[in-house]
Motif scaffolding. Structure first.
Motif, PDB file in Angstrom:
ATOM      1  N   LEU A 179      -2.296  -1.414  -3.452  1.00 36.83           N
ATOM      2  CA  LEU A 179      -3.255  -1.631  -2.694  1.00 36.83           C
ATOM      3  C   LEU A 179      -4.714  -2.017  -3.403  1.00 36.83           C
ATOM      4  O   LEU A 179      -5.493  -3.002  -3.096  1.00 36.83           O
ATOM      5  CB  LEU A 179      -3.724  -0.740  -1.617  1.00 36.83           C
ATOM      6  CG  LEU A 179      -2.848  -0.603  -0.488  1.00 36.83           C
ATOM      7  CD1 LEU A 179      -3.301   0.697   0.373  1.00 36.83           C
ATOM      8  CD2 LEU A 179      -2.641  -1.592   0.364  1.00 36.83           C
ATOM      9  N   ASP A 180      -4.917  -1.377  -4.656  1.00 34.88           N
ATOM     10  CA  ASP A 180      -5.922  -1.596  -5.231  1.00 34.88           C
ATOM     11  C   ASP A 180      -5.968  -3.157  -5.901  1.00 34.88           C
ATOM     12  O   ASP A 180      -6.997  -3.632  -6.027  1.00 34.88           O
ATOM     13  CB  ASP A 180      -6.045  -0.525  -6.403  1.00 34.88           C
ATOM     14  CG  ASP A 180      -6.269   0.693  -5.943  1.00 34.88           C
ATOM     15  OD1 ASP A 180      -6.938   0.894  -5.116  1.00 34.88           O
ATOM     16  OD2 ASP A 180      -5.781   1.834  -6.512  1.00 34.88           O
ATOM     17  N   CYS A 237      -6.194   2.887   9.223  1.00 38.91           N
ATOM     18  CA  CYS A 237      -7.199   2.638   8.031  1.00 38.91           C
ATOM     19  C   CYS A 237      -8.341   2.011   8.715  1.00 38.91           C
ATOM     20  O   CYS A 237      -8.553   1.963   9.850  1.00 38.91           O
ATOM     21  CB  CYS A 237      -6.797   1.247   7.273  1.00 38.91           C
ATOM     22  SG  CYS A 237      -6.375  -0.094   8.239  1.00 38.91           S
ATOM     23  N   TYR A 276      -1.031  -6.564   2.322  1.00 43.42           N
ATOM     24  CA  TYR A 276       0.230  -5.979   1.820  1.00 43.42           C
ATOM     25  C   TYR A 276       1.461  -6.081   2.534  1.00 43.42           C
ATOM     26  O   TYR A 276       2.438  -6.519   1.961  1.00 43.42           O
ATOM     27  CB  TYR A 276      -0.335  -4.690   1.707  1.00 43.42           C
ATOM     28  CG  TYR A 276       0.935  -3.672   1.139  1.00 43.42           C
ATOM     29  CD1 TYR A 276       1.410  -3.484  -0.151  1.00 43.42           C
ATOM     30  CD2 TYR A 276       1.728  -3.129   2.327  1.00 43.42           C
ATOM     31  CE1 TYR A 276       2.213  -2.539  -0.394  1.00 43.42           C
ATOM     32  CE2 TYR A 276       2.818  -2.286   2.097  1.00 43.42           C
ATOM     33  CZ  TYR A 276       3.037  -2.131   0.507  1.00 43.42           C
ATOM     34  OH  TYR A 276       4.284  -1.331   0.128  1.00 43.42           O
ATOM     35  N   LEU A 328      -4.311  -5.506  -4.649  1.00 40.65           N
ATOM     36  CA  LEU A 328      -4.675  -6.492  -3.584  1.00 40.65           C
ATOM     37  C   LEU A 328      -5.827  -6.655  -3.096  1.00 40.65           C
ATOM     38  O   LEU A 328      -6.477  -7.627  -2.723  1.00 40.65           O
ATOM     39  CB  LEU A 328      -3.626  -6.358  -2.575  1.00 40.65           C
ATOM     40  CG  LEU A 328      -2.012  -6.290  -2.821  1.00 40.65           C
ATOM     41  CD1 LEU A 328      -1.108  -5.963  -1.526  1.00 40.65           C
ATOM     42  CD2 LEU A 328      -1.633  -7.621  -3.360  1.00 40.65           C
ATOM     43  N   LYS A 329      -6.777  -5.449  -3.092  1.00 38.79           N
ATOM     44  CA  LYS A 329      -8.060  -5.241  -2.804  1.00 38.79           C
ATOM     45  C   LYS A 329      -8.904  -6.391  -3.605  1.00 38.79           C
ATOM     46  O   LYS A 329     -10.023  -7.079  -3.056  1.00 38.79           O
ATOM     47  CB  LYS A 329      -8.457  -3.820  -2.775  1.00 38.79           C
ATOM     48  CG  LYS A 329      -9.936  -3.856  -2.352  1.00 38.79           C
ATOM     49  CD  LYS A 329     -10.412  -2.313  -2.170  1.00 38.79           C
ATOM     50  CE  LYS A 329      -9.560  -1.388  -1.063  1.00 38.79           C
ATOM     51  NZ  LYS A 329     -10.068   0.161  -1.234  1.00 38.79           N
ATOM     52  N   ILE A 350       0.242   2.770  -2.369  1.00 42.22           N
ATOM     53  CA  ILE A 350      -1.210   2.979  -2.416  1.00 42.22           C
ATOM     54  C   ILE A 350      -1.386   2.125  -3.875  1.00 42.22           C
ATOM     55  O   ILE A 350      -2.506   1.575  -3.805  1.00 42.22           O
ATOM     56  CB  ILE A 350      -1.676   4.366  -2.304  1.00 42.22           C
ATOM     57  CG1 ILE A 350      -1.344   5.072  -0.940  1.00 42.22           C
ATOM     58  CG2 ILE A 350      -3.274   4.400  -2.510  1.00 42.22           C
ATOM     59  CD1 ILE A 350      -1.778   4.350   0.090  1.00 42.22           C
ATOM     60  N   ILE A 357       3.308   2.880   2.652  1.00 40.49           N
ATOM     61  CA  ILE A 357       2.369   1.930   2.024  1.00 40.49           C
ATOM     62  C   ILE A 357       2.671   2.281   0.654  1.00 40.49           C
ATOM     63  O   ILE A 357       2.405   3.722   0.304  1.00 40.49           O
ATOM     64  CB  ILE A 357       1.053   1.735   2.578  1.00 40.49           C
ATOM     65  CG1 ILE A 357       1.207   1.436   4.085  1.00 40.49           C
ATOM     66  CG2 ILE A 357       0.280   1.067   1.843  1.00 40.49           C
ATOM     67  CD1 ILE A 357       1.573  -0.358   4.183  1.00 40.49           C
ATOM     68  N   VAL A 372      -6.837  -6.021   3.657  1.00 41.73           N
ATOM     69  CA  VAL A 372      -5.846  -5.560   2.496  1.00 41.73           C
ATOM     70  C   VAL A 372      -4.691  -5.128   3.109  1.00 41.73           C
ATOM     71  O   VAL A 372      -3.584  -5.469   2.634  1.00 41.73           O
ATOM     72  CB  VAL A 372      -6.455  -4.541   1.791  1.00 41.73           C
ATOM     73  CG1 VAL A 372      -5.810  -3.985   0.403  1.00 41.73           C
ATOM     74  CG2 VAL A 372      -7.967  -4.946   1.305  1.00 41.73           C
ATOM     75  N   TYR A 373      -4.594  -4.138   4.109  1.00 40.37           N
ATOM     76  CA  TYR A 373      -3.001  -3.681   4.488  1.00 40.37           C
ATOM     77  C   TYR A 373      -2.547  -4.776   5.219  1.00 40.37           C
ATOM     78  O   TYR A 373      -1.126  -4.994   4.963  1.00 40.37           O
ATOM     79  CB  TYR A 373      -3.428  -2.637   5.718  1.00 40.37           C
ATOM     80  CG  TYR A 373      -3.875  -1.387   5.034  1.00 40.37           C
ATOM     81  CD1 TYR A 373      -2.872  -0.354   4.774  1.00 40.37           C
ATOM     82  CD2 TYR A 373      -5.156  -0.943   4.701  1.00 40.37           C
ATOM     83  CE1 TYR A 373      -3.118   0.676   4.110  1.00 40.37           C
ATOM     84  CE2 TYR A 373      -5.534   0.308   3.935  1.00 40.37           C
ATOM     85  CZ  TYR A 373      -4.316   1.286   3.705  1.00 40.37           C
ATOM     86  OH  TYR A 373      -4.692   2.641   3.531  1.00 40.37           O
ATOM     87  N   ASP A 395     -10.943  -2.392   5.635  1.00 42.47           N
ATOM     88  CA  ASP A 395      -9.484  -2.446   4.872  1.00 42.47           C
ATOM     89  C   ASP A 395      -8.490  -2.978   5.652  1.00 42.47           C
ATOM     90  O   ASP A 395      -7.365  -3.061   5.225  1.00 42.47           O
ATOM     91  CB  ASP A 395      -9.324  -0.836   4.317  1.00 42.47           C
ATOM     92  CG  ASP A 395     -10.093  -0.484   3.511  1.00 42.47           C
ATOM     93  OD1 ASP A 395     -11.021  -1.125   2.924  1.00 42.47           O
ATOM     94  OD2 ASP A 395     -10.352   0.900   3.578  1.00 42.47           O
TER      95      ASP A 395
END
Length: 744
Positions: A594-595, A440, A451, A597-598, A591, A589, A447-448, A444
């Motif tokens: 992720l949005d 990544c 997660y 959590l971002k 995806i 993951i 964020v990862y 980012d």
């Protein structure tokens, strides 16, 4: 037999005391109960009610308290300043006993007391070896066997089984084994066995230092100290234990163990050394500071019986090698100053061989030689070959490959052929460790990481290469309502230990640490090790992964690799010679999540940035004001107006904005995270069936649509499904099963 002897000595002491009390005509009471106490009335203005609080007040005159330091601790004695009260008793003959007779009786009583002290603990000096049959061949002291039995150490670990037979015979040992394999007891048991086999130290004799254990970090030194203390005694059913988990001994300890580390009171550590210790565990920096002020300690180091270097490869890094090199020089034999002379080298080697053959003993009953232990999880093969060479044949130490090689070649191994025990696993890492990676962008990573922590709750150890990274990530974790604790070298020692204890005791907690936590720390049940920043050396990577999958437990390691770190990762793995970056599987993951959590992470960053800005402004203003007051200057009107007028308004504006952002973040954190394919209205109509998971309570608490599973299982299932998708359609069932078997 021992019990009857002890009882007989006590009867003699009691009889001697009775006889002396009949003969003595004048006695100076020294007990607290024998002091001439006087009862006083309670003052009416004391503020204490009639039936609550103090029962009575007493005082005693002409008495001073004198503290005496002994080998077993600090004790208080009472001396009379004035005329001592007298207790007069007629002797059977009607005469008085002379002071010489009283002295003789006191000396006899003291002698009997010393004999009782020597036989104290005889009940612990017996143990049925049938309870630990696998430890019986080593013929350990009963106290050690009792401790092993109490801690359920029924079998020695592989490194202990290999090291103990040769170490107990007095040979030097260089041990290489995986982390969590029991290296501490591999060198600790021979040291304790030697000291316990010697006669007990009397209470008024100062202990002489017999063993020095050097550790790279404070936490590791304190951990080694607690492990050794726990091996020294077995508490009874009502006996308590100290803070380190080791039993509290009644009276002077059989073996005195002390830890000397930085961040704690140096004055208190000096008092401990003045009383004398048998085993000293220290970090090189603090020990060298104390050695610079204590010549007697330096003299004791020259007469050491055991020298241990734990995690030796870590201590040669920047900031450690200078002090360590100076300490090691104190353990060298005096004749080593002339080791550049070839004729002297040959003569000394012959003398050493004759001393070993003759087996000349010193006054302690053992060979006058220093026994050296070097233990680590990583050690180069070339260094092992160099150590196997003869030490007196003109080895060019300046041509060694690394600083670690240079350090170990400087050690004065008394054994011409030190025992090399290499139990490092094939492929460097233990088989119970599963590795994965996430590719990544650097921006980012938060964020990862967020997660992963939500998807797989557990005890996670996150490694960063810089302290600034920890300071940036720690408030972010707090805003996201995650239990994260920092651990780095710029924290006070008490705070470091406190955070480490919290991480050990709180489930699903997070430890943000630099590489000071990568070596030797035995943290139970670490589920995940996350490399937020890629380490710069292969040995650090090995030691980081060694914090999980310890003692035959399963573990998981995650690499977070940014594009600019791929080159470092390839070089790191190629130096290990066992892995390629393409062979480390990618972590699955979702995806879509992720949005969501971002948005949380970005909002938390805004709050942290705003709070940091306010703190910085307040700090700058306070610094300016304090500096002006110290220099007796007046601030100009612009600074005063901004501070008194516009300042509060701007501060209120910032506070209201921060409160609004926090409320928004709180709302986002309260919203459930729902995976794709789940209907928000009807849970039975979605693409994913989650009804059974909700009924049997096997769903993920933070992400609806996922089962409660661990990262290892999901990684294996992901690899298996990927291999099945790649399998050819014409492949047989046996071939497909073979592919899936490779993934597991």
């Amino acid at each position: 037999m021992l019990l009857s002897k002890k009882a007989s000595l006590k009867r003699k002491l009691k009889s001697s005391s009775l006889n002396s009390s009949r003969k003595k005509s004048k006695v100076v009471p020294v007990g607290v109960d024998e002091l001439p106490w006087k009862t006083l009335t309670r003052p009416s203005v004391s503020g204490v009610e009639e039936d609550v609080g103090l029962l009575m007040l007493e005082e005693v005159e002409d008495v001073e308290v004198v503290y005496e330091d002994t080998g077993s601790g600090r004790f208080a004695k009472f001396n009379f300043k004035g005329k001592a009260p007298q207790v007069v008793e007629d002797t059977p003959e009607g005469g008085e006993t002379t002071r010489a007779e009283i002295t003789d009786v006191s000396a006899e009583s003291q002698k009997l007391s010393d004999e009782i002290l020597e036989n104290e603990g005889s009940e612990e000096d017996t143990f049925d070896t049938d309870a630990l049959p696998n430890w019986a061949p080593h013929t350990l002291h009963p106290i050690l066997l009792q401790s092993l039995h109490r801690r359920n150490f029924t079998d020695p670990t592989p490194i202990q089984a290999k090291a103990l037979p040769v170490a107990l015979k007095g040979k030097d040992v260089v041990g290489i084994a995986e982390t969590g394999s029991g290296k501490t007891l591999a060198y600790g048991i021979p040291i304790l066995q030697y000291i316990l086999s010697k006669p007990k130290t009397k209470s008024n004799d100062k202990r002489q230092l017999k063993a020095l254990i050097l550790a790279p970090t404070r936490e590791l030194a304190l951990q080694v100290s607690s492990h050794l203390k726990a091996c020294l005694s077995t508490p009874g059913p009502t006996e308590k234990s100290d803070d380190a988990g080791a039993p509290r001994a009644k009276g002077p300890p059989r073996v005195s163990v002390a830890a000397i580390v930085g961040g704690m009171s140096a004055q208190k550590q000096r008092r401990v050394l003045e009383r004398g210790v048998d085993v000293l565990i220290a970090t090189p920096g603090r020990l060298w500071d104390l050695l610079s002020e204590d010549d007697s300690l330096a003299t004791q180091l020259k007469a050491l019986k055991f020298l241990v270097l734990d995690e030796a490869d870590r201590m040669i890094e920047t900031g450690h090698f200078a002090e360590l090199d100076n300490i090691v020089r104190l353990t060298l034999r005096q004749s080593r100053e002339d080791d550049n002379d070839p004729e002297f080298l040959g003569e000394q080697r012959d003398d050493e061989e004759r001393e070993i053959a003759d087996g000349e003993d010193n006054e302690d009953g053992g060979k006058d030689e220093l026994q050296t232990f070097v233990f680590s999880a990583t050690l180069s093969k070339d260094l092992q070959k160099n150590l196997k060479k003869a030490k007196r044949k003109g080895v060019n130490r300046k041509a060694t490959a690394s600083t670690l090689d240079e350090l170990l070649m400087k050690l004065d191994f008394r054994d011409p052929d030190p025992e090399i025990i290499d139990l490092s696993p094939e492929g460097v890492f233990v088989s119970s460790l599963k590795q994965s990676q996430v590719e990544c962008m650097s921006a980012d990573k938060d964020v990862y990481l967020y997660y992963f922590l939500l998807r797989y709750p557990g005890r996670s150890l996150i490694f960063l290469s810089s302290i600034d990274g920890i300071r940036r990530l720690s408030p972010l974790m707090e805003l996201l309502q995650l239990k994260a604790f920092p651990l780095h070298s710029q924290l006070q020692q008490k705070q470091r230990l406190k955070n480490l204890d919290r991480f050990k005791s709180i489930p699903n907690s997070i430890l943000l640490a630099t590489d000071i936590a990568a070596r030797g720390l035995d943290i139970p049940a670490v589920d995940h090790v996350i490399h937020y920043q890629i380490p710069r050396s292969a040995d650090v990577y090995v030691h980081r992964n060694g914090r999980t999958a310890r003692a035959s437990r399963e573990g998981f390691s995650l690499l977070m690799c940014a594009p600019d770190e791929k080159r470092i990762l390839r070089g790191l793995l190629s130096s290990l010679g066992t892995l390629d970056s393409n062979e480390i599987p990618d972590m699955p993951i979702e995806i879509d999540l992720l949005d969501k959590l971002k948005a949380r992470v970005q909002l938390a960053r805004k709050i942290d940035t705003a709070q940091h800005k306010v703190k910085k402004e307040k700090h700058d203003k306070n610094w300016m004001r304090e500096t002006a007051e110290a220099m007796e200057l007046e601030l100009d009107s612009d600074f005063a107006d901004s501070d008194d007028g516009a300042g509060p308004k701007r501060s209120d504006k910032h506070d209201s904005k921060n409160a609004q952002l926090k409320a928004e973040l709180k709302h986002l954190l309260s919203q459930p995270l729902i995976a794709r394919g789940i209907s928000k209205r009807y849970i039975t109509s979605g693409a994913r069936d989650i009804v059974n998971e909700l009924i049997d309570n096997s769903h993920n608490r933070t992400m609806l649509g996922f089962k409660h599973s661990d990262a290892r299982t999901d990684l294996v299932n992901y690899k298996t499904s990927a291999r099945k998708r790649k399998a050819k359609p014409e492949a047989s069932v046996e071939e497909t099963e073979e592919w899936t078997g490779l993934g597991s």
